[in-house]
Design a protein around this motif. Structure first.
Motif, short mmCIF file in Angstrom:
data_model
loop_
_atom_site.label_atom_id
_atom_site.label_comp_id
_atom_site.label_asym_id
_atom_site.label_seq_id
_atom_site.Cartn_x
_atom_site.Cartn_y
_atom_site.Cartn_z
N PHE A 103 0.91 -1.19 0.04
CA PHE A 103 0.06 -0.12 -0.06
C PHE A 103 0.96 1.40 0.03
O PHE A 103 1.75 1.54 0.92
CB PHE A 103 -1.05 -0.06 1.22
CG PHE A 103 -1.80 -1.13 1.22
CD1 PHE A 103 -2.93 -1.23 0.31
CD2 PHE A 103 -1.67 -2.33 2.10
CE1 PHE A 103 -3.78 -2.29 0.36
CE2 PHE A 103 -2.65 -3.45 1.96
CZ PHE A 103 -3.61 -3.25 1.22
N HIS A 104 0.73 2.04 -1.15
CA HIS A 104 1.66 3.26 -1.17
C HIS A 104 0.95 4.39 -0.93
O HIS A 104 -0.18 4.39 -1.50
CB HIS A 104 2.31 3.20 -2.71
CG HIS A 104 3.23 4.20 -3.00
ND1 HIS A 104 3.26 4.94 -4.40
CD2 HIS A 104 4.03 4.94 -2.26
CE1 HIS A 104 4.45 5.74 -4.34
NE2 HIS A 104 4.62 5.92 -3.00
N PHE A 105 1.49 5.34 -0.03
CA PHE A 105 0.83 6.83 -0.04
C PHE A 105 1.81 7.68 -0.63
O PHE A 105 2.42 8.09 0.27
CB PHE A 105 0.60 6.80 1.75
CG PHE A 105 -0.30 5.77 2.27
CD1 PHE A 105 -1.54 6.35 3.01
CD2 PHE A 105 -0.16 4.57 2.49
CE1 PHE A 105 -2.39 5.53 3.48
CE2 PHE A 105 -1.12 3.66 2.91
CZ PHE A 105 -2.43 4.33 3.53
N PRO A 106 1.81 8.01 -1.77
CA PRO A 106 2.62 8.65 -2.44
C PRO A 106 2.72 10.16 -1.99
O PRO A 106 3.74 10.82 -2.03
CB PRO A 106 2.05 8.59 -4.02
CG PRO A 106 0.55 8.09 -4.12
CD PRO A 106 0.42 7.42 -2.78
N ASN A 107 1.47 10.59 -1.53
CA ASN A 107 1.32 12.08 -1.17
C ASN A 107 2.09 12.29 0.12
O ASN A 107 2.49 13.23 0.41
CB ASN A 107 -0.03 12.77 -0.91
CG ASN A 107 -0.70 12.71 -2.39
OD1 ASN A 107 -0.04 12.73 -3.45
ND2 ASN A 107 -2.01 12.74 -2.17
N ALA A 108 2.27 11.09 0.96
CA ALA A 108 2.75 11.20 2.24
C ALA A 108 4.18 10.74 2.14
O ALA A 108 5.03 10.54 3.40
CB ALA A 108 1.87 10.24 3.40
N GLN A 109 4.51 10.06 0.83
CA GLN A 109 6.01 9.42 0.77
C GLN A 109 6.31 8.26 1.75
O GLN A 109 7.30 8.18 2.58
CB GLN A 109 7.09 10.53 0.93
CG GLN A 109 6.85 11.42 -0.23
CD GLN A 109 8.27 12.58 0.01
OE1 GLN A 109 8.77 12.96 1.09
NE2 GLN A 109 8.62 12.75 -1.15
N ALA A 110 5.23 7.44 1.87
CA ALA A 110 5.15 6.12 2.60
C ALA A 110 4.71 5.06 1.83
O ALA A 110 3.85 5.36 1.11
CB ALA A 110 4.18 6.20 3.84
N VAL A 111 5.52 3.76 2.03
CA VAL A 111 5.11 2.61 1.70
C VAL A 111 4.83 1.60 2.75
O VAL A 111 6.05 1.25 3.11
CB VAL A 111 5.68 2.22 0.15
CG1 VAL A 111 6.88 1.94 0.27
CG2 VAL A 111 5.01 1.03 -0.56
N PHE A 112 3.89 0.72 2.37
CA PHE A 112 3.61 -0.35 3.38
C PHE A 112 3.99 -1.90 2.73
O PHE A 112 2.94 -1.99 1.91
CB PHE A 112 2.28 -0.29 4.47
CG PHE A 112 2.10 0.87 5.02
CD1 PHE A 112 2.64 1.09 6.31
CD2 PHE A 112 1.79 2.15 4.42
CE1 PHE A 112 2.45 1.96 7.25
CE2 PHE A 112 1.55 3.38 5.27
CZ PHE A 112 1.99 3.32 6.68
N THR A 113 5.04 -2.37 2.95
CA THR A 113 5.44 -3.33 2.08
C THR A 113 5.47 -4.86 2.67
O THR A 113 5.67 -5.98 1.92
CB THR A 113 6.86 -3.15 1.71
OG1 THR A 113 7.67 -3.22 2.94
CG2 THR A 113 7.04 -1.85 1.00
N ALA A 114 5.10 -4.76 3.80
CA ALA A 114 5.07 -6.17 4.66
C ALA A 114 6.29 -7.19 4.22
O ALA A 114 7.30 -6.91 4.56
CB ALA A 114 3.44 -6.80 4.34
N ASP A 115 5.88 -8.28 3.59
CA ASP A 115 6.95 -9.28 3.20
C ASP A 115 7.24 -9.36 1.85
O ASP A 115 7.73 -10.29 1.20
CB ASP A 115 6.42 -10.56 3.68
CG ASP A 115 6.31 -10.54 5.33
OD1 ASP A 115 6.30 -9.59 5.81
OD2 ASP A 115 5.86 -11.84 5.51
N SER A 116 7.19 -7.98 1.34
CA SER A 116 7.90 -8.01 -0.22
C SER A 116 9.14 -7.27 -0.05
O SER A 116 10.19 -7.92 0.39
CB SER A 116 6.98 -7.19 -1.08
OG SER A 116 6.54 -6.10 -0.33
N LEU A 117 9.27 -6.17 -0.09
CA LEU A 117 10.62 -5.11 0.45
C LEU A 117 10.61 -5.29 1.97
O LEU A 117 9.82 -4.80 2.42
CB LEU A 117 10.67 -4.07 -0.48
CG LEU A 117 11.97 -3.13 -0.03
CD1 LEU A 117 13.21 -3.45 -0.26
CD2 LEU A 117 11.39 -1.58 -0.53
#
Length: 253
Positions: free
Chosen positions: A119-133
């Motif tokens: 889940f990418h929050f581009p406006n907040a410059q955050a990404v929730f990657t769990a067990d991918s990256l």
């Protein structure tokens, strides 16, 4: 309204994240309910939605209890709907939503599982990657192929360096020890490994990290660099082949 992101340690080495923005409070993954309820009650927050990244139990174990307590909506990848707790919304790429800093872009990042979502929050410059990256690593390939995971990681390489990466586990110290076997002369990696050791000695989380940090130190993200290929005696190999070699070495580390 900027996002208020709360990192919640769960189980033995998992992380869940509360994200409070203009649309309310959502939760990224629910390994177990207790610590999440405590974090919500401490802040006087209610829970509006749970966003699941993939079907593994250590990411969904608390969903039923939290849904019952807060009557919250549950969302997750349509590709894994049959393996997930009942979904109120099955998500696919392109189903972007939210306002302001809470604007959310679901990304398919298969590899660890076939339907893994970030889940990418581009406006907040955050990404929730769990067990991918992960911080200095990536998830083990339980269901997908090296090519699949490399294509997924490449999506993160395209994000701005300032993007903060909120991953799903506290594996960073072990990942750092492995990364140093691949690039022992990487000065940025050496410095980061010392910082990680100091944080863990104080019981502090090593997440989030930044995309810029990961590009400079994470061997899995560096598989496409010629210097990495030369180091591994794989100068003419494809990026995915180099990634596969690094993943194999980590699996037997």
């Amino acid at each position: 309204m900027p996002l208020d992101i709360v990192t919640i340690p769960c189980l033995s080495d998992n992380y869940a994240y509360l994200v409070k923005g203009p649309d309310g409070v959502c939760l990224i993954d629910a390994p177990e309910a207790g610590p999440i309820v405590d974090a919500l009650e401490t802040r006087g927050w209610s829970l509006g939605a749970i966003m699941i990244t993939h079907h593994h139990h250590d990411h969904v174990g608390g969903v039923a209890e939290l849904r019952s307590k807060y009557n919250c909506h549950v969302m997750g990848p349509k590709a894994e709907e049959s393996k997930l707790p009942p979904l109120d919304m099955a998500l696919e790429e392109g189903m972007n939503g939210g306002n302001g800093d809470a604007y959310t872009v679901p990304l398919m990042v298969p590899g660890h599982t076939l339907g893994h979502m970030a889940f990418h929050f581009p406006n907040a410059q955050a990404v929730f990657t769990a067990d991918s990256l992960m911080a200095l690593g990536c998830g083990r390939l339980f269901e997908g192929t090296p090519e699949m995971m490399w294509n997924s990681l490449s999506k993160f390489l395209e994000m701005p360096d300032e993007t903060m990466v909120y991953s799903g586990h506290e594996y960073t110290a072990s990942n750092a020890r492995f990364a140093l076997t691949i690039e022992p002369d990487n000065e940025a990696l050496q410095a980061r490994a010392k910082e990680i050791e100091a944080k863990r000695a104080k019981g502090e989380p090593t997440v989030p990290s930044s995309i810029g940090e990961e590009k400079a130190t994470n061997p899995f993200l560096r598989a496409g660099l010629q210097e990495m290929k030369d180091r591994l005696d794989m100068s003419d190999a494809s990026d995915a082949e180099v990634f596969a070699e690094i993943r194999h070495r980590k699996d037997v580390f």
